[in-house]
Design a protein around this motif. Structure first.
Motif, PDB file in Angstrom:
ATOM      1  N   GLY A  43      18.394   0.227   1.671  1.00  0.00           N
ATOM      2  CA  GLY A  43      18.811   0.665   0.348  1.00  0.00           C
ATOM      3  C   GLY A  43      18.235  -0.195  -0.762  1.00  0.00           C
ATOM      4  O   GLY A  43      18.789  -0.299  -1.847  1.00  0.00           O
ATOM      5  N   ARG A  44      17.084  -0.797  -0.506  1.00  0.00           N
ATOM      6  CA  ARG A  44      16.449  -1.681  -1.494  1.00  0.00           C
ATOM      7  C   ARG A  44      15.106  -1.123  -1.937  1.00  0.00           C
ATOM      8  O   ARG A  44      14.185  -1.875  -2.215  1.00  0.00           O
ATOM      9  CB  ARG A  44      16.255  -3.075  -0.887  1.00  0.00           C
ATOM     10  CG  ARG A  44      17.547  -3.796  -0.630  1.00  0.00           C
ATOM     11  CD  ARG A  44      17.265  -5.091   0.089  1.00  0.00           C
ATOM     12  NE  ARG A  44      18.499  -5.821   0.326  1.00  0.00           N
ATOM     13  CZ  ARG A  44      18.904  -6.846  -0.398  1.00  0.00           C
ATOM     14  NH1 ARG A  44      18.203  -7.255  -1.406  1.00  0.00           N
ATOM     15  NH2 ARG A  44      20.038  -7.454  -0.111  1.00  0.00           N
ATOM     16  N   ASP A  45      14.994   0.189  -2.012  1.00  0.00           N
ATOM     17  CA  ASP A  45      13.741   0.798  -2.431  1.00  0.00           C
ATOM     18  C   ASP A  45      13.850   1.403  -3.824  1.00  0.00           C
ATOM     19  O   ASP A  45      13.115   2.301  -4.182  1.00  0.00           O
ATOM     20  CB  ASP A  45      13.304   1.859  -1.415  1.00  0.00           C
ATOM     21  CG  ASP A  45      14.342   2.957  -1.231  1.00  0.00           C
ATOM     22  OD1 ASP A  45      15.506   2.758  -1.631  1.00  0.00           O
ATOM     23  OD2 ASP A  45      13.988   4.024  -0.684  1.00  0.00           O
ATOM     24  N   THR A  46      14.777   0.881  -4.636  1.00  0.00           N
ATOM     25  CA  THR A  46      15.003   1.436  -5.964  1.00  0.00           C
ATOM     26  C   THR A  46      13.934   1.032  -6.957  1.00  0.00           C
ATOM     27  O   THR A  46      13.674   1.755  -7.905  1.00  0.00           O
ATOM     28  CB  THR A  46      16.383   0.993  -6.493  1.00  0.00           C
ATOM     29  OG1 THR A  46      16.439  -0.441  -6.473  1.00  0.00           O
ATOM     30  CG2 THR A  46      17.501   1.557  -5.634  1.00  0.00           C
ATOM     31  N   ASP A  47      13.325  -0.138  -6.786  1.00  0.00           N
ATOM     32  CA  ASP A  47      12.259  -0.568  -7.689  1.00  0.00           C
ATOM     33  C   ASP A  47      11.271  -1.442  -6.939  1.00  0.00           C
ATOM     34  O   ASP A  47      11.515  -1.873  -5.813  1.00  0.00           O
ATOM     35  CB  ASP A  47      12.818  -1.300  -8.915  1.00  0.00           C
ATOM     36  CG  ASP A  47      13.595  -2.551  -8.568  1.00  0.00           C
ATOM     37  OD1 ASP A  47      13.193  -3.282  -7.638  1.00  0.00           O
ATOM     38  OD2 ASP A  47      14.615  -2.819  -9.222  1.00  0.00           O
ATOM     39  N   ALA A  48      10.146  -1.690  -7.584  1.00  0.00           N
ATOM     40  CA  ALA A  48       9.082  -2.461  -6.934  1.00  0.00           C
ATOM     41  C   ALA A  48       9.527  -3.889  -6.634  1.00  0.00           C
ATOM     42  O   ALA A  48       9.129  -4.470  -5.625  1.00  0.00           O
ATOM     43  CB  ALA A  48       7.835  -2.472  -7.817  1.00  0.00           C
ATOM     44  N   GLY A  49      10.366  -4.469  -7.496  1.00  0.00           N
ATOM     45  CA  GLY A  49      10.830  -5.839  -7.272  1.00  0.00           C
ATOM     46  C   GLY A  49      11.646  -5.956  -6.000  1.00  0.00           C
ATOM     47  O   GLY A  49      11.505  -6.922  -5.239  1.00  0.00           O
ATOM     48  N   SER A  50      12.494  -4.977  -5.733  1.00  0.00           N
ATOM     49  CA  SER A  50      13.304  -5.007  -4.516  1.00  0.00           C
ATOM     50  C   SER A  50      12.436  -4.847  -3.270  1.00  0.00           C
ATOM     51  O   SER A  50      12.643  -5.519  -2.268  1.00  0.00           O
ATOM     52  CB  SER A  50      14.355  -3.891  -4.554  1.00  0.00           C
ATOM     53  OG  SER A  50      15.243  -4.095  -5.624  1.00  0.00           O
ATOM     54  N   ILE A  51      11.464  -3.957  -3.359  1.00  0.00           N
ATOM     55  CA  ILE A  51      10.566  -3.747  -2.223  1.00  0.00           C
ATOM     56  C   ILE A  51       9.745  -5.008  -1.980  1.00  0.00           C
ATOM     57  O   ILE A  51       9.549  -5.439  -0.841  1.00  0.00           O
ATOM     58  CB  ILE A  51       9.657  -2.528  -2.459  1.00  0.00           C
ATOM     59  CG1 ILE A  51      10.513  -1.255  -2.514  1.00  0.00           C
ATOM     60  CG2 ILE A  51       8.592  -2.411  -1.379  1.00  0.00           C
ATOM     61  CD1 ILE A  51       9.778  -0.029  -2.989  1.00  0.00           C
ATOM     62  N   ASN A  52       9.296  -5.646  -3.050  1.00  0.00           N
ATOM     63  CA  ASN A  52       8.526  -6.885  -2.896  1.00  0.00           C
ATOM     64  C   ASN A  52       9.380  -8.016  -2.343  1.00  0.00           C
ATOM     65  O   ASN A  52       8.876  -8.876  -1.624  1.00  0.00           O
ATOM     66  CB  ASN A  52       7.883  -7.292  -4.218  1.00  0.00           C
ATOM     67  CG  ASN A  52       6.664  -6.448  -4.518  1.00  0.00           C
ATOM     68  OD1 ASN A  52       5.986  -5.988  -3.620  1.00  0.00           O
ATOM     69  ND2 ASN A  52       6.408  -6.217  -5.795  1.00  0.00           N
ATOM     70  N   ALA A  53      10.671  -8.026  -2.657  1.00  0.00           N
ATOM     71  CA  ALA A  53      11.563  -9.031  -2.074  1.00  0.00           C
ATOM     72  C   ALA A  53      11.630  -8.840  -0.559  1.00  0.00           C
ATOM     73  O   ALA A  53      11.614  -9.810   0.204  1.00  0.00           O
ATOM     74  CB  ALA A  53      12.953  -8.938  -2.691  1.00  0.00           C
ATOM     75  N   VAL A  54      11.687  -7.591  -0.123  1.00  0.00           N
ATOM     76  CA  VAL A  54      11.684  -7.298   1.318  1.00  0.00           C
ATOM     77  C   VAL A  54      10.354  -7.733   1.924  1.00  0.00           C
ATOM     78  O   VAL A  54      10.323  -8.374   2.981  1.00  0.00           O
ATOM     79  CB  VAL A  54      11.971  -5.799   1.574  1.00  0.00           C
ATOM     80  CG1 VAL A  54      11.741  -5.446   3.037  1.00  0.00           C
ATOM     81  CG2 VAL A  54      13.383  -5.444   1.154  1.00  0.00           C
TER      82      VAL A  54
END
Length: 193
Positions: free
Chosen positions: A156-167
């Motif tokens: 559930g962390r695909d809401t923005d590029a920053g969250s995806i990059n954190a993953v």
């Protein structure tokens, strides 16, 4: 003629790849800027708290000697009474009774409350468990290679590029510690044991 069109197609593919990389790097830069802002704010609050405590230490009256108490706080080492060390009320933690009861002829003293870290419990839940969540996800993949974006979506962390990059960053860190394997460019799988 065929060689020219083949070369042109290779240039187009390279340009597309570079454009995607540019977008990814820009998103990563923005995420790092946000993280830097959080760290800078936390650094400022720690500096203010330290300055306030140092000011209190300079203006505090001489401490009444008392037995040294072992600290329940993990980052403050317990002191052996045989060794020279802190024995003032500022350096050694006080129990509730010691904070409220005054010595004979001495005024009552209380210790200032400890400041809580800037991160809230909600922040800890959001960011502190990412590694655990990723490892739980990989435990259920059965060794299948997955993309970072798919891991982010599953968490559930695909809401923005920053969250995806954190993953992505966490996955790279897990690869570095051999907890996850890199299965190819942008692909990850559970480390085989």
């Amino acid at each position: 003629m065929v060689a020219v069109t083949h070369t042109t197609r290779n240039v187009e593919i390279t340009a597309e790849n570079l454009q995607e990389e540019l977008h990814r790097l820009e998103a990563q830069r923005q995420a790092l800027e946000r993280e830097l802002a959080v760290v800078t704010a936390h650094l400022g609050s720690v500096q203010q708290a330290l300055a306030a405590l140092q000011g209190l230490m300079r203006t505090a009256p001489p401490a009444v000697s008392r037995p040294v108490v072992s600290s329940p706080v993990a980052d403050v080492p317990a002191t052996d009474p045989a060794e020279p060390g802190p024995s003032s009320a500022v350096d050694a933690p006080a129990t509730a009774d010691e904070r409220t009861k005054g010595s004979e002829g001495a005024p009552e003293r209380t210790r200032p409350a400890r400041r809580k870290p800037e991160k809230t419990a909600q922040d800890q839940g959001k960011y502190g468990r990412l590694t655990e969540q990723i490892m739980e996800f990989f435990a259920g993949t059965g060794g299948t290679a997955v993309r970072a974006r798919d891991v982010a979506a599953a968490l559930g962390r695909d809401t923005d590029a920053g969250s995806i990059n954190a993953v992505r960053s966490t996955l790279d860190r897990l690869v570095g510690t051999s907890r996850v394997q890199r299965a190819g460019r942008g692909l990850y799988r559970a480390h085989s044991s």
